[in-house]
Design an enzyme around this catalytic site. Structure first.
Site, PDB file in Angstrom:
ATOM      1  N   ASP A   1     -59.509  -1.968  37.079  1.00  0.00           N
ATOM      2  CA  ASP A   1     -58.322  -1.337  37.663  1.00  0.00           C
ATOM      3  C   ASP A   1     -57.519  -0.616  36.576  1.00  0.00           C
ATOM      4  O   ASP A   1     -57.635  -0.933  35.388  1.00  0.00           O
ATOM      5  CB  ASP A   1     -57.447  -2.407  38.331  1.00  0.00           C
ATOM      6  CG  ASP A   1     -56.388  -1.816  39.252  1.00  0.00           C
ATOM      7  OD1 ASP A   1     -56.340  -0.585  39.431  1.00  0.00           O
ATOM      8  OD2 ASP A   1     -55.599  -2.606  39.807  1.00  0.00           O
TER       9      ASP A   1
ATOM     10  N   ASP B   1     -49.996   1.141  34.871  1.00  0.00           N
ATOM     11  CA  ASP B   1     -48.917   2.083  34.564  1.00  0.00           C
ATOM     12  C   ASP B   1     -48.437   1.934  33.130  1.00  0.00           C
ATOM     13  O   ASP B   1     -47.986   2.908  32.527  1.00  0.00           O
ATOM     14  CB  ASP B   1     -47.764   1.877  35.554  1.00  0.00           C
ATOM     15  CG  ASP B   1     -48.220   2.157  36.970  1.00  0.00           C
ATOM     16  OD1 ASP B   1     -48.669   3.285  37.235  1.00  0.00           O
ATOM     17  OD2 ASP B   1     -48.181   1.236  37.804  1.00  0.00           O
TER      18      ASP B   1
ATOM     19  N   GLU C   1     -53.688  -6.149  44.217  1.00  0.00           N
ATOM     20  CA  GLU C   1     -54.268  -6.047  42.867  1.00  0.00           C
ATOM     21  C   GLU C   1     -54.130  -7.373  42.132  1.00  0.00           C
ATOM     22  O   GLU C   1     -55.057  -7.836  41.460  1.00  0.00           O
ATOM     23  CB  GLU C   1     -53.573  -4.935  42.082  1.00  0.00           C
ATOM     24  CG  GLU C   1     -53.882  -3.550  42.618  1.00  0.00           C
ATOM     25  CD  GLU C   1     -53.043  -2.440  42.005  1.00  0.00           C
ATOM     26  OE1 GLU C   1     -53.451  -1.280  42.130  1.00  0.00           O
ATOM     27  OE2 GLU C   1     -51.983  -2.728  41.432  1.00  0.00           O
TER      28      GLU C   1
ATOM     29  N   THR D   1     -56.807   0.311  42.338  1.00  0.00           N
ATOM     30  CA  THR D   1     -56.229   1.404  43.120  1.00  0.00           C
ATOM     31  C   THR D   1     -55.602   2.433  42.180  1.00  0.00           C
ATOM     32  O   THR D   1     -55.069   2.064  41.132  1.00  0.00           O
ATOM     33  CB  THR D   1     -55.146   0.831  44.059  1.00  0.00           C
ATOM     34  OG1 THR D   1     -55.773  -0.093  44.944  1.00  0.00           O
ATOM     35  CG2 THR D   1     -54.468   1.921  44.875  1.00  0.00           C
ATOM     36  N   GLY D   2     -55.660   3.692  42.584  1.00  0.00           N
ATOM     37  CA  GLY D   2     -55.017   4.745  41.794  1.00  0.00           C
ATOM     38  C   GLY D   2     -56.023   5.791  41.373  1.00  0.00           C
ATOM     39  O   GLY D   2     -57.222   5.705  41.671  1.00  0.00           O
ATOM     40  N   SER D   3     -55.551   6.790  40.641  1.00  0.00           N
ATOM     41  CA  SER D   3     -56.427   7.903  40.286  1.00  0.00           C
ATOM     42  C   SER D   3     -57.508   7.485  39.284  1.00  0.00           C
ATOM     43  O   SER D   3     -58.653   7.956  39.377  1.00  0.00           O
ATOM     44  CB  SER D   3     -55.595   9.062  39.731  1.00  0.00           C
ATOM     45  OG  SER D   3     -54.827   8.652  38.617  1.00  0.00           O
TER      46      SER D   3
ATOM     47  N   GLY E   1     -48.519  -1.116  39.976  1.00  0.00           N
ATOM     48  CA  GLY E   1     -47.857  -0.965  41.261  1.00  0.00           C
ATOM     49  C   GLY E   1     -47.301   0.414  41.510  1.00  0.00           C
ATOM     50  O   GLY E   1     -46.641   0.640  42.520  1.00  0.00           O
ATOM     51  N   GLY E   2     -47.614   1.353  40.600  1.00  0.00           N
ATOM     52  CA  GLY E   2     -47.193   2.726  40.837  1.00  0.00           C
ATOM     53  C   GLY E   2     -47.727   3.251  42.165  1.00  0.00           C
ATOM     54  O   GLY E   2     -47.104   4.088  42.815  1.00  0.00           O
ATOM     55  N   GLY E   3     -48.878   2.727  42.567  1.00  0.00           N
ATOM     56  CA  GLY E   3     -49.472   3.119  43.845  1.00  0.00           C
ATOM     57  C   GLY E   3     -49.175   2.136  44.962  1.00  0.00           C
ATOM     58  O   GLY E   3     -49.795   2.203  46.035  1.00  0.00           O
TER      59      GLY E   3
HETATM   60  C1  5RP Z   1     -51.578   1.089  41.795  1.00  0.00           C
HETATM   61  C2  5RP Z   1     -51.641   0.801  40.335  1.00  0.00           C
HETATM   62  C3  5RP Z   1     -52.386   1.787  39.474  1.00  0.00           C
HETATM   63  O1  5RP Z   1     -53.370   1.105  38.783  1.00  0.00           O
HETATM   64  C4  5RP Z   1     -51.431   2.422  38.519  1.00  0.00           C
HETATM   65  O2  5RP Z   1     -50.344   2.996  39.252  1.00  0.00           O
HETATM   66  C5  5RP Z   1     -52.106   3.490  37.666  1.00  0.00           C
HETATM   67  O3  5RP Z   1     -52.418   4.584  38.460  1.00  0.00           O
HETATM   68  P1  5RP Z   1     -53.211   5.837  37.905  1.00  0.00           P
HETATM   69  O4  5RP Z   1     -54.584   5.368  37.561  1.00  0.00           O
HETATM   70  O5  5RP Z   1     -53.195   6.811  39.059  1.00  0.00           O
HETATM   71  O6  5RP Z   1     -52.470   6.373  36.706  1.00  0.00           O
HETATM   72  O7  5RP Z   1     -51.141  -0.160  39.831  1.00  0.00           O
HETATM   73  O8  5RP Z   1     -50.754   0.166  42.454  1.00  0.00           O
END
Ligand code: 5RP
Length: 226
Positions: free
Chosen positions: A85, A88, A107, A32-34, A99-101
């Site tokens: 995946d 952060d 996950e 998850t995430g960008s 877990g930023g998202g």
């Molecule tokens: C989501 C996450 C993401 O992998 C993490 O936050 C990185 O995000 P991004 O790819 O947007 O920088 O752990 O829960």
């Protein structure tokens, strides 16, 4: 190169990394995430060569489906050879903060099932000591105050993430002010607090390989190579 360009570069590198194992019966685990979103978009280009995916969030499931990639329930599959995946933060042992998202629990479950965890990240995520990024903790809502007090006792400065409900119906508390020198122990200690679902330390199950996007190219990092 911008941070987004580095994320795109590692997404492309991840596709090349897993491409040899894509076969008609293979299911790919998706984070998850960008950065994971860029990977989903890359994967869509080869969707005819594998069976489908397991997603670590509703958002990723929706994106996969929008590309016409079948999404499976984790309980319905026998084997998950690879999980891709973002993160952060990563230290040199490929232990992560995630877990930023707010998707950390799913996950962590998908990572636990996968035979290989491929982490994809831009170079801003590479750190000596984990903790500059506030450590997310998923918490059952009625336990919020109790867990907050217990996190303070562990040395954290916990902040409730306003307005966020996880895919599991829970809340997130972000732990600021940590310098995590023993990630395995902190991961276990936080998970022992009643009311915690899990925390965003991936120390006991770190990544197996990290594809790190840098301005001079994508580096493939393994614990044995560092
Ligand atoms: C989501 C996450 C993401 O992998 C993490 O936050 C990185 O995000 P991004 O790819 O947007 O920088 O752990 O829960």
């Amino acid at each position: 190169m911008s941070q987004d360009q580095l994320k795109q570069a590692v997404a492309r590198a991840a596709l090349e990394y897993i491409r040899p194992r894509l076969e008609s019966d293979v299911i790919v685990g998706i984070g998850t995430g960008s950065t994971a979103n860029y990977f989903i978009d890359e994967l869509a280009q080869v969707k005819q060569f594998f069976d489908g995916a397991v997603a670590s969030s509703e958002a990723s499931a929706d994106r996969l489906k929008s590309h016409g990639i079948p999404v499976y329930d984790l309980n319905s599959i026998d084997r998950l050879s690879v999980y891709v995946d973002g993160a952060d933060e990563s230290n040199g042992r490929l232990q992560l903060i995630k877990g930023g998202g707010a998707a950390l629990t799913r996950e962590k479950i998908v990572a636990a099932v996968a035979e290989e965890f491929v982490c994809i990240a831009d170079e801003s995520k590479w750190v000596d000591v984990l903790g500059a990024f506030a450590l997310p903790v998923e918490v059952i809502p009625m336990a919020r105050s109790h867990v907050g007090r217990a996190l303070v006792a562990l040395g954290a400065d916990p902040i409730y993430r306003q307005g966020v409900t996880t895919d599991n119906g829970n809340i997130i508390i972000d732990c600021h002010g940590l310098h995590i020198h023993d990630p395995e122990k902190l991961e276990s200690d936080i998970n022992q607090i009643v009311g915690v679902v899990t925390n965003g330390l991936f120390a006991r199950r770190p990544a197996d390989v990290l594809l790190l996007g840098t301005t001079s190219g994508v580096e493939e990092k393994r614990v044995s190579s560092i």
